[in-house]
Each structure stands twice: as structure tokens, then as C-alpha cells.
Design an enzyme around this catalytic site. Structure first.
Site, PDB file in Angstrom:
ATOM      1  N   LYS A 231      -4.895  -9.551  -6.752  1.00 14.23           N
ATOM      2  CA  LYS A 231      -6.103  -9.752  -5.957  1.00 14.23           C
ATOM      3  C   LYS A 231      -7.233  -8.831  -6.433  1.00 14.23           C
ATOM      4  CE  LYS A 231      -6.409  -7.781  -1.962  1.00 14.23           C
ATOM      5  NZ  LYS A 231      -6.340  -7.268  -0.596  1.00 14.23           N
TER       6      LYS A 231
ATOM      7  N   LYS B 188     -11.248  -3.535  -3.687  1.00 21.05           N
ATOM      8  CA  LYS B 188     -12.188  -2.410  -3.766  1.00 21.05           C
ATOM      9  C   LYS B 188     -11.565  -1.241  -4.509  1.00 21.05           C
ATOM     10  CE  LYS B 188     -13.618  -3.370   0.974  1.00 21.05           C
ATOM     11  NZ  LYS B 188     -13.011  -3.319   2.286  1.00 21.05           N
TER      12      LYS B 188
ATOM     13  N   LYS C 137       0.827  -1.219   0.000  1.00 19.58           N
ATOM     14  CA  LYS C 137       0.000   0.000   0.000  1.00 19.58           C
ATOM     15  C   LYS C 137       0.848   1.250   0.000  1.00 19.58           C
ATOM     16  CE  LYS C 137      -4.319  -1.594   1.861  1.00 19.58           C
ATOM     17  NZ  LYS C 137      -5.318  -1.506   2.895  1.00 19.58           N
TER      18      LYS C 137
HETATM   19  P1  TYM Z   1     -10.662  -5.856   4.050  1.00 18.35           P
HETATM   20  O1  TYM Z   1     -11.688  -4.863   4.409  1.00 18.35           O
HETATM   21  O2  TYM Z   1      -9.622  -5.496   3.044  1.00 18.35           O
HETATM   22  O3  TYM Z   1     -11.353  -7.188   3.557  1.00 18.35           O
HETATM   23  C1  TYM Z   1     -12.380  -7.775   4.323  1.00 18.35           C
HETATM   24  C2  TYM Z   1     -12.316  -9.286   4.207  1.00 18.35           C
HETATM   25  O4  TYM Z   1     -12.463  -9.677   2.834  1.00 18.35           O
HETATM   26  C3  TYM Z   1     -11.368 -10.509   2.474  1.00 18.35           C
HETATM   27  N1  TYM Z   1     -11.014 -10.243   1.078  1.00 18.35           N
HETATM   28  C4  TYM Z   1     -10.857 -11.193   0.159  1.00 18.35           C
HETATM   29  N2  TYM Z   1     -10.984 -12.522   0.227  1.00 18.35           N
HETATM   30  C5  TYM Z   1     -10.759 -13.225  -0.904  1.00 18.35           C
HETATM   31  N3  TYM Z   1     -10.423 -12.654  -2.083  1.00 18.35           N
HETATM   32  C6  TYM Z   1     -10.280 -11.312  -2.197  1.00 18.35           C
HETATM   33  N4  TYM Z   1      -9.968 -10.742  -3.358  1.00 18.35           N
HETATM   34  C7  TYM Z   1     -10.511 -10.515  -1.037  1.00 18.35           C
HETATM   35  N5  TYM Z   1     -10.468  -9.183  -0.792  1.00 18.35           N
HETATM   36  C8  TYM Z   1     -10.787  -9.029   0.506  1.00 18.35           C
HETATM   37  C9  TYM Z   1     -10.240 -10.111   3.403  1.00 18.35           C
HETATM   38  O5  TYM Z   1      -9.270 -11.134   3.511  1.00 18.35           O
HETATM   39  C10 TYM Z   1     -10.987  -9.876   4.692  1.00 18.35           C
HETATM   40  O6  TYM Z   1     -11.224 -11.096   5.365  1.00 18.35           O
HETATM   41  N6  TYM Z   1      -7.535  -5.694   7.944  1.00 18.35           N
HETATM   42  C11 TYM Z   1      -8.792  -6.225   7.459  1.00 18.35           C
HETATM   43  C12 TYM Z   1      -9.982  -5.834   8.296  1.00 18.35           C
HETATM   44  C13 TYM Z   1      -9.857  -6.126   9.745  1.00 18.35           C
HETATM   45  C14 TYM Z   1      -9.989  -7.388  10.373  1.00 18.35           C
HETATM   46  C15 TYM Z   1      -9.818  -7.150  11.766  1.00 18.35           C
HETATM   47  C16 TYM Z   1     -10.251  -8.665   9.895  1.00 18.35           C
HETATM   48  C17 TYM Z   1      -9.601  -5.218  10.723  1.00 18.35           C
HETATM   49  N7  TYM Z   1      -9.586  -5.819  11.941  1.00 18.35           N
HETATM   50  C18 TYM Z   1      -9.886  -8.183  12.684  1.00 18.35           C
HETATM   51  C19 TYM Z   1     -10.299  -9.705  10.827  1.00 18.35           C
HETATM   52  C20 TYM Z   1     -10.133  -9.454  12.202  1.00 18.35           C
HETATM   53  C21 TYM Z   1      -9.026  -5.714   6.055  1.00 18.35           C
HETATM   54  O7  TYM Z   1      -8.497  -4.728   5.654  1.00 18.35           O
HETATM   55  O8  TYM Z   1      -9.947  -6.426   5.357  1.00 18.35           O
END
Ligand code: TYM
Length: 338
Positions: free
Chosen positions: A200, A203, A117
């Protein structure tokens, strides 16, 4: 206390930093729904994480509601799971600070997501983006969560959470925090970009054609799958034939996850099929599965007060679990409460 003496509890979260994608749905939300009812489940909209990069204040609350609407529309039930947004429970930020003092700078420097990032701009990104993984550890450990369902891209952050828990327990000679397990299972834990199967689906990708948004209509979904990049060869006769074909493998895995089956079963159903057969079948399946969810999201978004009420109630329930854990943490660290 050993790992096994903690009550099984699931925690996970999604950032409201843009619309939900098929990656979020298959890699996270659908799997969250699958765990509901089997064990205590807590699902969060992590708005404090979203602001590690600039968010328009006029949009943030609505994006928070949209992720909540995605949770609800996909089948999370606020009477069975705790659903809330992070900033309504101040313990996340408080425990996050304590973990900033436990985690080491060297650990943060190894985080591949930060490197991706920040890119060549690492001096200019927010301090919050750098410290993000220790806030994520706080999210999880504030509830003594034992399992965290996430997509493959979050694995390193959950491993860091384990390191933080272990160092805290070691430094303070306690066994207060559990060593949490990441749960990364099923066919679509890494859904790839539709225009480049080595990246990947996210968003924030440049082109909307790279991703399926949970709010896309049927025509758009069909168009995006039709234009998805593939190699010219037809589908193989066995899954082994997908190993070196990232785009083909991605589409088969998406099909398998939507259909609740395995890539093996999909290949058995479409052995040697051409893209002219497989892509329309995939688009139809995706529309059949996603249209009811996006319709329900739209309906829920028409009643923001109801979403706010659900998040408010969920926050109360979350606080009730978090407060004694935070209080005990303060005591262990030696912070005076008077
Ligand atoms: P975030 O918001 O980027 O994504 C949310 C969840 O979606 C999954 N994900 C994917 N899975 C498969 N293929 C993809 N292309 C894909 N894009 C996103 C992510 O793996 C995630 O499970 N840091 C985290 C949010 C967070 C969190 C936490 C998660 C903050 N605190 C505590 C678990 C526990 C994040 O940025 O996810």
C-alpha cells in the site's frame, strides 16, 4: 429502532501522522467531497489516533492543521460539512473507554493492521495502538454515523465497529447504536506503493519515491511517476490483462480515479500504449488535478489562525451532536450522573 430508522450520516477521519498522500486523497478525501451536500457529513482529523505512535509535540498541531488544509483545499466546505479535530471533543475518548469494555481481546488480536504495525515488536508498542480500533468505533458511533467512506485498508476496522455496536446493543438489550456500513467504492480504494505494487502507498513508507505527497511540486510528481516500477510489457488491450500486473494496474487505477472514470475507459483510451506514452500522460493529469490543491493548502497554511477557527467551530457543532448520544450511553450502561 432498526438500522433503517437512523438518519443517514457520514463520518470519516484521517490521522495527522505525516503528510497526506495520493492514497489519502483518492481513497478518502476526494470521496468525502463527493458525499458532501447529499447527506450530513462529519470529517475529523483524528489526532488522538496519531499519538498511538510517537508524535513530536512541536509538530502535531501543525500536522493537524495540514490535514485540515487538505480537506479544505480539496473542496470540503465548513458550512456544508462538520470539520474538526478529535481531541477537541472529549466524547471520543469517553465512549472509547466504554467500548474498550465491550470489545474482546480476541477481536483486537485479529486486527491485521495492528499485526502489520507491531510486527515482531508487539510487546513494546503502546497499549493505545492495540486499543485503536475501539477508539475508531467510538469516533463513528458517537455520531450514530450510518456510513463510513474509507479505503480498503480500513474495512476490517469498520467491521469491528459493527461488532462492537451489535454487542453493546445485545448486552444492554437496546438498539441504540446503528450497524454502520463501510463505503468502499471507486477505482482507487487501495492505491499501491510506486516502487512495489504489492504494498500500500503510505505516509510512513521508507522512501519518498514510493508515494506522491499532496504537497509535491509538478517536477517531483513527474519524476516519481517516470521512475515508478512497472513490468516491461505495454498496457493491455483490455482490463483483464491487468489482473496479474499489480504495478500496471495501480497506475491505470490512479489515472481512472484522477479523471473520474473507470479503468476500462482508461484502457480504451490507451490500448497497447507503452510506458513512454502513458507515464507522462499520467504525470500531466496528476499535476493538473493536484497542483491547485497543493497551492491552496500552502495558502491556507499561511493563516493557521483561520484553520484553528474553522476546527474550533466544527468542534462545537460536533459536540452538539455527540453530547446527547454520550449522555444516553452513560444512562444505558448505568453510570451515575448527579
Ligand atoms: P489513515 O489516516 O491511515 O488514512 C486515512 C484514509 O485514507 C485511506 N487511505 C488509502 N486509501 C487508498 N489507498 C491508500 N494507499 C490509502 N492510504 C490511506 C484510508 O483507508 C482512510 O480512509 N484508522 C483510520 C482513521 C480513522 C477513521 C476513524 C476512519 C480513525 N477513526 C473513523 C474512519 C472512521 C486511519 O488510520 O486512516
Amino acid at each position: 429502532m432498526t438500522e433503517s430508522t437512523f438518519t443517514p450520516r457520514v463520518f470519516s477521519g484521517i490521522k495527522p501522522s505525516g503528510g497526506l498522500t495520493l492514497g489519502n486523497y483518492l481513497g478518502a478525501i476526494k470521496r468525502f467531497v463527493g458525499m458532501q451536500g447529499k447527506v450530513e457529513t462529519i470529517y475529523c482529523v483524528v489526532d488522538l489516533h496519531a499519538i498511538t505512535v510517537w508524535q513530536d509535540p512541536a509538530q502535531l498541531a501543525n500536522m493537524t492543521r495540514e490535514v485540515a488544509a487538505g480537506y479544505l483545499a480539496a473542496g470540503l466546505d465548513p458550512t456544508q460539512s462538520i470539520l474538526f479535530n478529535q481531541s477537541q471533543v472529549s466524547g471520543h475518548a469517553e465512549l472509547g473507554w466504554i467500548f474498550n469494555c465491550v470489545a474482546r481481546v480476541g477481536w483486537m488480536n485479529r486486527m491485521t493492521q495492528f499485526k502489520d504495525k507491531a510486527g515482531s515488536n508487539a510487546e513494546k508498542v503502546s497499549l493505545g495502538l492495540y486499543a485503536y480500533p475501539s477508539l475508531m468505533a467510538a469516533d463513528i458511533l458517537l455520531y450514530h454515523a450510518t456510513q463510513v467512506p474509507v479505503g480498503e485498508d480500513q474495512k476490517q476496522h469498520v467491521e469491528l465497529t459493527r461488532d462492537i455496536a451489535a454487542k453493546f446493543n445485545h448486552d444492554f438489550k437496546t438498539d441504540f447504536f446503528p450497524i454502520t456500513e463501510p463505503v468502499i467504492d471507486g477505482p482507487a480504494t487501495r492505491v499501491m506503493n510506486l516502487r512495489d505494487g504489492t504494498k500500500k502507498m503510505s505516509k510512513s513508507g521508507e522512501s519518498d519515491m514510493e508515494r506522491i505527497n499532496m504537497t509535491d511540486d509538478a517536477t517531483t510528481i513527474a519524476k516519481k511517476f517516470k521512475k515508478a516500477k512497472t513490468d516491461p510489457a505495454p498496457l493491455p488491450e483490455t482490463v483483464e490483462g491487468l489482473a496479474t500486473r499489480p504495478e500496471a494496474r495501480n497506475l491505470v487505477e490512479i489515472y481512472a480515479a484522477l479523471e473520474d472514470t473507470t479503468p476500462e475507459a482508461v484502457i480504451a483510451q490507451y490500448p497497447g500504449a507503452g510506458w513512454g506514452t502513458f507515464k507522462p500522460a499520467l504525470a500531466d493529469l496528476a499535476v493538473a488535478k493536484l497542483a491547485p490543491i497543493s497551492d491552496e493548502m500552502a495558502r491556507l497554511m499561511n493563516d493557521p489562525a483561520e484553520i484553528d477557527r474553522i476546527l474550533g467551530k466544527g468542534s462545537e457543532k460536533a459536540r452538539a451532536i455527540a453530547e446527547p448520544i454520550l449522555k444516553k450511553t452513560y444512562e444505558i450502561v448505568g453510570l451515575l450522573r448527579s
